[in-house]
Design a protein around this motif. Structure first.
Motif, PDB file in Angstrom:
ATOM      1  N   HIS A   6       0.853  -1.180   0.000  1.00 35.80           N
ATOM      2  CA  HIS A   6       0.000   0.000   0.000  1.00 35.80           C
ATOM      3  C   HIS A   6       0.892   1.234   0.000  1.00 35.80           C
ATOM      4  O   HIS A   6       2.107   1.148   0.164  1.00 35.80           O
ATOM      5  CB  HIS A   6      -0.892   0.053   1.246  1.00 35.80           C
ATOM      6  N   TRP A  33      -0.605   2.804  -4.413  1.00 32.32           N
ATOM      7  CA  TRP A  33      -0.161   1.537  -4.998  1.00 32.32           C
ATOM      8  C   TRP A  33      -1.395   0.711  -5.357  1.00 32.32           C
ATOM      9  O   TRP A  33      -2.177   0.381  -4.458  1.00 32.32           O
ATOM     10  CB  TRP A  33       0.733   0.780  -3.998  1.00 32.32           C
ATOM     11  N   MET A  58      -9.536   3.616  -1.729  1.00 32.43           N
ATOM     12  CA  MET A  58      -8.699   3.562  -0.527  1.00 32.43           C
ATOM     13  C   MET A  58      -8.163   4.963  -0.257  1.00 32.43           C
ATOM     14  O   MET A  58      -7.106   5.345  -0.744  1.00 32.43           O
ATOM     15  CB  MET A  58      -7.562   2.545  -0.701  1.00 32.43           C
TER      16      MET A  58
HETATM   17 CU1  CUA Z   1      -3.881   0.197  -0.991  1.00 34.21          CU
HETATM   18 CU2  CUA Z   1      -4.003   0.962  -3.208  1.00 34.21          CU
END
Ligand code: CUA
Ligand code: K7E
Length: 641
Positions: free
Chosen positions: A587, A624, A633
């Motif tokens: 992430h 990411w 997110m």
């Molecule tokens: Cu966690 Cu894109």
């Protein structure tokens, strides 16, 4: 080879180069080259050669057999390639700043980038409102050894521009230590102790400076000095330094743990090109590790900047060094994998000077002369820079001006030196163009296996689509498994990979997930403990005056906090733990408009500190692509006035 198999490009280059070299060859009598090449061998270029060599293509889904660790040159990074595919697998930020991972912005990386600097650099940077240098110039990436074999622990690399070295952990492929070398100026040559293990990291200061360099000595070059440095690779602390004569260039070590050597240019100790090249000879300096260690242990070193320094300059006639004369301005310094020889590459001289390590005991004992340590001096071509090996008794020298890799037999070169009528040259292969380093698979270790060789060419000129005035370098892959070298691949590379080391994949064992107890997060664990929070489960804000610590965790596809509120002017530290334990599930945390971005690998924790100097609503997001709901997110930082 049929006309169709040879692309027009290949032919054109070949004729171009041949004509240029022929013109120079007339001056210096390069008859050997033509004798060896004959008419045909130079035509053995890709793609026809690729088919003949076989096994070059690594099909989709297949893994490469070797890791290649590439210096990123002026980019200040290290790149990991797979060989033989030459696919770039990873970039490891080292001395540079990196937008993807937040290297140079996260607290963890800033600590690594700043803690090893000298007090003088720290004070200088403070005046510039900086905590570290933003840039590096890497040349020599070298993986650590145990008993002469790669052990997969670390990779070390130099930064010439800011006199530093770095250590990269090969289990996670991240930089974990950076050290500035005091008393030195521009670390160039870097090689590692091979036996019993690494051990020492040997670092060459290239420029000569006053010691201390505090302004009391200025335009008085006779009082300048070069130092050779041994760093303990485990603690990353300087162990000792030796003052030497001349400018140190490249170095290498033996396979017995006794000696290390360095080529030197400018034995004249001048400060401009004419003065630096006035004498027809320079030297290579050889260091007796035991003698230096004993002197340092016995308190004989002079303490300069907290480091024990011994005097190994030529005129000091010390027990620490010996100066073997070689032709003017030697460059590469390469130990053969059989542990017997050291090749000193002539650069301005068309020769490679071969020194036998075994003679050094007698040299240091005063039983033989410097010249008696030289066992061969083959003439390889114009501008020999670096030499590598196939483990079958052959050496391969990169020849800069001739743009060739020259294969020669070491035993024959020794015979020729003794006066026998043998030609050690086996083959000369055109490369494109002006090759610097060359290195073969496993060749820097005792396990040299003679399969692949890379020729890292400084110029690509017309080998690739034109991308403007700044051209890529050209890293060429050559199959050396047979009697003849075969060029099989052209690989464009950005910003000068001076050097690369090729390691069999069996030697490197990277992990898939971070260990929650990794030393990388030690500071965060300690801080969390103080704050009485659990990193992997926390969604908490801890306020200490105007200092705010925001603890959250991430699990695809969300952050555990989708909003947090701070006050204008707060110093905010965001600490995130990635709780996903799935391979490849990285992430990120990017805060819009704040110069804030970081990578958080699976099971890792990472932190970044910034000032909340903009009122209003600011979104953070994961940069990411981690999940079908990756775009979602995100969260909001609310900055109240
Ligand atoms: Cu966690 Cu894109
Ligand atoms: Cu030859 Cu810095 Cu190793 Cu460049 S050095 S080529």
């Amino acid at each position: 080879m049929s006309e169709e198999k040879n692309t027009g490009c290949t032919r054109r280059d070949l004729f171009d180069t041949s004509l240029k070299v022929a013109a120079v060859g007339g001056l210096v009598g390069l008859t050997g080259r033509w004798a060896v090449m004959g008419g045909g061998s130079a035509l053995a270029l890709a793609p026809g050669a690729a088919a003949a060599a076989g096994n070059v293509e690594v099909a989709p889904g297949q893994l490469d057999e070797y890791y290649g660790f590439w210096s990123g040159g002026q980019s200040g990074e290290v790149r990991v390639l797979g060989l033989p595919s030459m696919r770039e697998l990873m970039r490891i930020p080292v001395f540079n700043r990196d937008s993807a991972t937040g290297w140079g912005s996260t607290n963890e990386s800033l600590k690594i980038l700043s803690e090893g600097l000298t007090p003088e650099s720290k004070a200088f940077l403070k005046k510039q409102n900086r905590v570290t240098f933003d840039h590096g110039d890497t040349h020599h990436p070298r993986p650590s050894y145990t008993n002469g074999s790669y052990d997969g622990r670390y990779l070390f690399i130099n930064d010439k521009s800011n006199t530093r070295i770095a250590r990269i952990r090969l289990d996670v492929m991240k930089t974990d230590k950076i050290l500035e070398i005091p008393n030195a100026h521009a670390i160039h040559g870097l090689r590692l102790q091979r036996y019993p293990k690494t051990g020492y990291v040997f670092c060459n200061s290239e420029m000569r400076i006053p010691m201390p360099n505090d302004g009391t000595i200025l335009d008085d070059p006779k009082k300048y000095t070069c130092v050779f440095t041994a760093v303990d690779g485990d603690t990353m602390k300087v162990a000792w330094q030796v003052m030497v004569s001349g400018n140190l260039d490249n170095n290498d070590t033996d396979y017995a743990g006794k000696y290390v050597a360095s080529t030197c240019y400018n034995s004249e100790e001048g400060t401009d090109t004419a003065a630096m090249t006035a004498s027809p000879t320079d030297h290579a300096v050889f260091f007796d590790i035991k003698a230096i260690e004993e002197a340092v242990k016995g308190g004989k070193g002079q303490m300069i900047a907290g480091i024990p320094v011994v005097d190994g300059r030529k005129e000091a006639k010390s027990p620490f060094t010996r100066y073997i004369p070689v032709a003017n301005s030697p460059h590469g310094c390469n130990a053969s994998p059989d542990g017997k020889y050291l090749m000193l590459n002539g650069k301005l001289s068309p020769t490679v000077t071969v020194v036998e390590w075994a003679k050094l005991d007698d040299l240091f004992a005063g039983k033989i002369t410097e010249r008696e340590c030289i066992v061969a001096d083959p003439e390889v071509g114009l501008g020999p820079l670096h030499t590598t090996f196939d483990g079958r008794g052959n050496a391969y020298t990169s020849v800069f001006l001739d743009s060739q890799i020259v294969k020669w037999n070491i035993a024959d070169a020794i015979k020729q030196f003794k006066g026998e009528k043998v030609n050690p040259i086996r083959q000369k292969l055109d490369v494109h163009y002006q090759v610097g380093h060359t290195n073969a698979s496993q060749a820097e270790s005792k396990d040299a296996d003679g399969k692949w060789l890379v020729a890292l060419c400084k110029f690509s000129k017309d080998r690739f689509l034109n991308v403007g005035p700044l051209k890529p370098e050209n890293d060429q892959l050559i199959d050396i498994s047979g009697d003849e070298m075969k060029l099989v691949h052209d690989g464009p590379a950005f910003a000068e990979p001076h050097d690369a080391t090729i390691v069999h994949r069996s030697k490197i064992k990277p992990v898939d997930l971070w260990d929650r107890n990794d030393p990388y997060f030690a500071d965060l664990r300690a801080q969390a403990k103080k704050d009485k929070v659990e990193l992997a489960t926390a969604s908490t804000i801890i306020r200490e005056g105007s200092k705010v610590r925001v603890y959250m965790y991430s699990a695809a596809p969300s952050f555990s906090m989708t909003e947090f509120k701070v006050k204008l002017g707060d110093e905010v530290t965001v600490i995130i733990t990635n709780t996903d334990d799935v391979s490849d599930l990285t992430h990120g945390f990017t805060l819009v408009g704040h110069n804030v971005c970081m990578e958080i690998g699976p099971q890792a924790s990472a932190s970044i500190t910034f000032r909340a100097d903009r009122p209003g609503v600011h979104y953070y997001y994961c940069q990411w692509f981690c999940h079908a709901l990756h775009m979602e997110m995100q969260g909001r930082m609310l900055v109240e006035v």
